[in-house]
Design a protein around this motif. Structure first.
Motif, PDB file in Angstrom:
ATOM      1  N   GLU A 113       0.865  -1.182   0.000  1.00  0.00           N
ATOM      2  CA  GLU A 113       0.000   0.000   0.000  1.00  0.00           C
ATOM      3  C   GLU A 113       0.896   1.223   0.000  1.00  0.00           C
ATOM      4  O   GLU A 113       2.093   1.137   0.318  1.00  0.00           O
ATOM      5  N   PRO A 114       0.367   2.392  -0.363  1.00  0.00           N
ATOM      6  CA  PRO A 114       1.184   3.597  -0.336  1.00  0.00           C
ATOM      7  C   PRO A 114       1.810   3.811   1.047  1.00  0.00           C
ATOM      8  O   PRO A 114       1.145   3.655   2.070  1.00  0.00           O
ATOM      9  N   GLY A 115       3.096   4.107   1.043  1.00  0.00           N
ATOM     10  CA  GLY A 115       3.824   4.294   2.287  1.00  0.00           C
ATOM     11  C   GLY A 115       4.601   3.073   2.727  1.00  0.00           C
ATOM     12  O   GLY A 115       5.529   3.176   3.529  1.00  0.00           O
ATOM     13  N   ALA A 116       4.205   1.898   2.223  1.00  0.00           N
ATOM     14  CA  ALA A 116       4.909   0.660   2.567  1.00  0.00           C
ATOM     15  C   ALA A 116       6.073   0.434   1.605  1.00  0.00           C
ATOM     16  O   ALA A 116       6.079   0.923   0.473  1.00  0.00           O
ATOM     17  N   ALA A 137       2.877   0.523  -3.210  1.00  0.00           N
ATOM     18  CA  ALA A 137       4.029   0.408  -2.321  1.00  0.00           C
ATOM     19  C   ALA A 137       5.307   0.781  -3.077  1.00  0.00           C
ATOM     20  O   ALA A 137       5.325   0.834  -4.313  1.00  0.00           O
ATOM     21  N   THR A 138       6.371   1.013  -2.336  1.00  0.00           N
ATOM     22  CA  THR A 138       7.658   1.348  -2.936  1.00  0.00           C
ATOM     23  C   THR A 138       8.497   0.078  -3.097  1.00  0.00           C
ATOM     24  O   THR A 138       8.789  -0.592  -2.097  1.00  0.00           O
ATOM     25  N   PRO A 139       8.882  -0.256  -4.334  1.00  0.00           N
ATOM     26  CA  PRO A 139       9.739  -1.433  -4.526  1.00  0.00           C
ATOM     27  C   PRO A 139      11.182  -1.097  -4.176  1.00  0.00           C
ATOM     28  O   PRO A 139      11.726  -0.092  -4.642  1.00  0.00           O
ATOM     29  N   VAL A 140      11.792  -1.921  -3.355  1.00  0.00           N
ATOM     30  CA  VAL A 140      13.184  -1.717  -2.940  1.00  0.00           C
ATOM     31  C   VAL A 140      14.002  -2.882  -3.477  1.00  0.00           C
ATOM     32  O   VAL A 140      13.877  -4.015  -2.984  1.00  0.00           O
ATOM     33  N   PRO A 141      14.834  -2.654  -4.508  1.00  0.00           N
ATOM     34  CA  PRO A 141      15.548  -3.772  -5.114  1.00  0.00           C
ATOM     35  C   PRO A 141      16.683  -4.299  -4.242  1.00  0.00           C
ATOM     36  O   PRO A 141      17.436  -3.525  -3.645  1.00  0.00           O
ATOM     37  N   LEU A 142      16.784  -5.614  -4.185  1.00  0.00           N
ATOM     38  CA  LEU A 142      17.901  -6.293  -3.542  1.00  0.00           C
ATOM     39  C   LEU A 142      18.822  -6.777  -4.657  1.00  0.00           C
ATOM     40  O   LEU A 142      18.470  -7.707  -5.397  1.00  0.00           O
ATOM     41  N   PRO A 143      20.000  -6.153  -4.826  1.00  0.00           N
ATOM     42  CA  PRO A 143      20.876  -6.536  -5.945  1.00  0.00           C
ATOM     43  C   PRO A 143      21.386  -7.970  -5.811  1.00  0.00           C
ATOM     44  O   PRO A 143      21.873  -8.374  -4.751  1.00  0.00           O
ATOM     45  N   LEU A 160      18.756  -3.023   4.046  1.00  0.00           N
ATOM     46  CA  LEU A 160      17.692  -2.366   3.277  1.00  0.00           C
ATOM     47  C   LEU A 160      16.405  -2.207   4.087  1.00  0.00           C
ATOM     48  O   LEU A 160      15.516  -1.443   3.692  1.00  0.00           O
ATOM     49  N   ILE A 161      16.291  -2.899   5.203  1.00  0.00           N
ATOM     50  CA  ILE A 161      15.060  -2.858   5.998  1.00  0.00           C
ATOM     51  C   ILE A 161      14.949  -1.518   6.721  1.00  0.00           C
ATOM     52  O   ILE A 161      15.898  -1.039   7.345  1.00  0.00           O
ATOM     53  N   THR A 162      13.780  -0.913   6.611  1.00  0.00           N
ATOM     54  CA  THR A 162      13.469   0.314   7.349  1.00  0.00           C
ATOM     55  C   THR A 162      12.183   0.090   8.141  1.00  0.00           C
ATOM     56  O   THR A 162      11.580  -0.986   8.085  1.00  0.00           O
ATOM     57  N   GLU A 163      11.756   1.128   8.844  1.00  0.00           N
ATOM     58  CA  GLU A 163      10.510   1.013   9.603  1.00  0.00           C
ATOM     59  C   GLU A 163       9.295   0.901   8.681  1.00  0.00           C
ATOM     60  O   GLU A 163       8.204   0.523   9.121  1.00  0.00           O
ATOM     61  N   ARG A 164       9.479   1.183   7.383  1.00  0.00           N
ATOM     62  CA  ARG A 164       8.385   1.088   6.425  1.00  0.00           C
ATOM     63  C   ARG A 164       8.335  -0.271   5.710  1.00  0.00           C
ATOM     64  O   ARG A 164       7.393  -0.555   4.973  1.00  0.00           O
ATOM     65  N   THR A 165       9.344  -1.105   5.934  1.00  0.00           N
ATOM     66  CA  THR A 165       9.388  -2.406   5.263  1.00  0.00           C
ATOM     67  C   THR A 165       8.288  -3.313   5.802  1.00  0.00           C
ATOM     68  O   THR A 165       8.192  -3.554   7.002  1.00  0.00           O
ATOM     69  N   PRO A 197      10.505  -7.457  13.801  1.00  0.00           N
ATOM     70  CA  PRO A 197       9.324  -8.329  13.951  1.00  0.00           C
ATOM     71  C   PRO A 197       8.136  -7.925  13.083  1.00  0.00           C
ATOM     72  O   PRO A 197       7.206  -8.718  12.918  1.00  0.00           O
ATOM     73  N   GLN A 198       8.158  -6.715  12.519  1.00  0.00           N
ATOM     74  CA  GLN A 198       7.028  -6.265  11.695  1.00  0.00           C
ATOM     75  C   GLN A 198       7.116  -6.754  10.256  1.00  0.00           C
ATOM     76  O   GLN A 198       6.180  -6.561   9.470  1.00  0.00           O
ATOM     77  N   VAL A 199       8.214  -7.412   9.889  1.00  0.00           N
ATOM     78  CA  VAL A 199       8.457  -7.772   8.490  1.00  0.00           C
ATOM     79  C   VAL A 199       8.010  -9.201   8.202  1.00  0.00           C
ATOM     80  O   VAL A 199       8.408 -10.139   8.898  1.00  0.00           O
ATOM     81  N   CYS A 200       7.210  -9.354   7.160  1.00  0.00           N
ATOM     82  CA  CYS A 200       6.810 -10.671   6.671  1.00  0.00           C
ATOM     83  C   CYS A 200       7.775 -11.103   5.564  1.00  0.00           C
ATOM     84  O   CYS A 200       8.437 -10.262   4.939  1.00  0.00           O
ATOM     85  N   LEU A 201       7.860 -12.405   5.334  1.00  0.00           N
ATOM     86  CA  LEU A 201       8.793 -12.954   4.356  1.00  0.00           C
ATOM     87  C   LEU A 201       8.028 -13.848   3.386  1.00  0.00           C
ATOM     88  O   LEU A 201       7.288 -14.736   3.803  1.00  0.00           O
ATOM     89  N   LEU A 202       8.211 -13.590   2.093  1.00  0.00           N
ATOM     90  CA  LEU A 202       7.661 -14.453   1.048  1.00  0.00           C
ATOM     91  C   LEU A 202       8.820 -15.199   0.405  1.00  0.00           C
ATOM     92  O   LEU A 202       9.694 -14.584  -0.222  1.00  0.00           O
ATOM     93  N   SER A 203       8.862 -16.507   0.571  1.00  0.00           N
ATOM     94  CA  SER A 203       9.933 -17.325   0.008  1.00  0.00           C
ATOM     95  C   SER A 203       9.411 -18.085  -1.197  1.00  0.00           C
ATOM     96  O   SER A 203       8.607 -19.013  -1.061  1.00  0.00           O
ATOM     97  N   ASP A 204       9.863 -17.689  -2.368  1.00  0.00           N
ATOM     98  CA  ASP A 204       9.452 -18.314  -3.630  1.00  0.00           C
ATOM     99  C   ASP A 204      10.384 -19.500  -3.880  1.00  0.00           C
ATOM    100  O   ASP A 204      11.544 -19.321  -4.272  1.00  0.00           O
ATOM    101  N   GLU A 205       9.859 -20.706  -3.671  1.00  0.00           N
ATOM    102  CA  GLU A 205      10.662 -21.920  -3.785  1.00  0.00           C
ATOM    103  C   GLU A 205      10.147 -22.836  -4.890  1.00  0.00           C
ATOM    104  O   GLU A 205      10.213 -24.060  -4.810  1.00  0.00           O
ATOM    105  N   ILE A 206       9.658 -22.208  -5.963  1.00  0.00           N
ATOM    106  CA  ILE A 206       9.020 -22.959  -7.041  1.00  0.00           C
ATOM    107  C   ILE A 206      10.000 -23.892  -7.763  1.00  0.00           C
ATOM    108  O   ILE A 206       9.599 -24.888  -8.368  1.00  0.00           O
TER     109      ILE A 206
END
Length: 390
Positions: A113-116, A137-143, A160-165, A197-206
């Motif tokens: 959402e906006p701000g995230a 939301a703002t995409p933050v690239p992980l090189p 790269l994690i901030t309070e908005r992540t 603790p506020q950060v969720c993780l999506l692990s794409d293991e396809i």
């Protein structure tokens, strides 16, 4: 004049399908094109899986199913994950969806959402960034860098994690690079997340079943300390050559299952009934087809890497998983898009520009070796001739 919502202008696409369409158009004109672009196994779905779907149809499985999947399918997924990783997964946490993309779609909608801010791998599967932008939301690239074998660096990620992540997306084995992140980096990431603790993780293991040279797949499911904020994405498309069946699954934290199920109700209602019975047969039946495909992909992988390193101006690190090579083409003097266009239109080889997977993909080309070795050899010959003519 029609005026769609502004969010539609932020929605990207998956370039592999665009290149496929252009390749098909050239073929319709009578031109020969070898497709090393699309990420689709060139094998048929195993026969016993097909028969399970046929039987389901003949048995009258023609109606709606529960939005999160039929209980036998979710139980089969739970048992499969236990066999693979030795973990107990409550079937109630499994949500079946029509393809792996749907799990990432739901996860990004849930947290974007906006701000995230959402951190995602770059170069990475293009739908990550597309969907993040769509939500506002703002995409933050992980090189992901070649010198690291295109594995992520946990220290870089944690910085790269901030309070908005709100969400972090990781993908190993990875599309488009074939990179595999080693256990040490994953353990460092999991430990570092204790401070966020506020950060969720999506692990794409396809691509979890497609690894080479004895590499280990380290599933995030095996870390109980993040079970309450881990979304696992997996499915049948790559492992069982079932891309067209459209069947995937997510394992969700208990607190998010109801939300994921509501998203399913509001979008796809449920997964095709017969396909779910096919999915059960794939998980519970013989696995020799998986081993056969992995062996074939490995043979092609070795050929592609050697062949790419022999081309002028091209170098290629060895991919550890999936069925993609990501050769460095920067010494050819061509941009990624110029290489993509020239190979398709002049050489009859469909490949994908690295920039289709993010800004860090400039100077690279994605080749899918999910094609026959004979076709790959011909494609390499055409590439060699085309580069020599330039």
């Amino acid at each position: 004049m029609l005026k769609p919502a502004a969010a539609m202008s932020r929605l990207g696409t998956e370039t592999a399908f665009e290149v496929l369409a252009r390749a098909k158009a050239l073929e319709a004109q009578g031109k020969s094109v070898i497709n090393l672009g699309i990420g689709q196994p060139d094998f048929l779905t195993p026969g016993h899986v097909v028969e399970a779907a046929v039987k389901a149809l003949r048995d009258g499985q023609h109606g709606y199913t529960p939005a999160n999947g039929i209980p036998p399918l979710r139980e089969a997924v739970s048992a499969y994950l236990n066999r693979c990783y030795g973990v107990e997964v409550d079937p109630a946490r499994v949500v079946a969806v029509p393809g792996g993309k749907v799990t990432m779609f739901f996860a990004i909608l849930m947290f974007g959402e906006p701000g995230a801010e959402i951190i995602y791998p770059n170069p990475g599967f293009p739908i990550y960034e597309s969907m993040i932008r769509f939500t506002g939301a703002t995409p933050v690239p992980l090189p992901l860098l070649e010198e690291n074998g295109f594995a992520f660096d946990a220290d870089v990620l944690l910085d790269l994690i901030t309070e908005r992540t709100r969400l972090i997306i990781i993908n190993s084995p990875a599309n488009p690079t074939g990179g595999v992140t080693p256990r040490a980096e994953i353990e460092k990431l999991v430990a570092g997340l204790a401070d966020h603790p506020q950060v969720c993780l999506l692990s794409d293991e396809i691509y979890s079943r497609l690894l080479y040279d004895g590499r280990e797949h380290v599933s995030l499911l095996t870390f109980p300390e993040i079970a309450d904020r881990l979304i696992l994405l997996d499915g049948w498309s790559k492992t069982y050559a079932m891309t067209g069946w459209r069947l995937g699954f997510g394992v969700w934290p208990e607190s998010l299952v109801e939300g994921a199920t509501r998203l399913a109700v509001n979008s796809n209602s449920c997964v095709n009934a017969a396909t779910q019975y096919a999915g059960i047969a794939a998980l519970e039946g013989p696995q020799d087809s998986v081993e056969m495909m992995a062996k074939a992909f490995d043979e092609r992988r070795r050929y592609v890497v050697k062949a790419m390193n022999a081309l002028p101006g091209v170098s290629c690190v060895e991919p550890g998983g999936a069925f993609y090579a990501f050769p460095n083409i920067s010494e050819t003097g061509l941009s990624a898009k110029e290489m993509e266009s020239g190979l398709l239109n002049e050489a009859g080889v469909a490949a994908i520009a690295g920039t289709s997977f993010g800004v860090y993909g400039e100077g690279y080309l994605r080749l899918s070796y999910a094609n026959s070795l004979e076709n790959i050899e011909e494609a390499v010959s055409r590439m060699e001739s085309w580069l020599a003519r330039r």
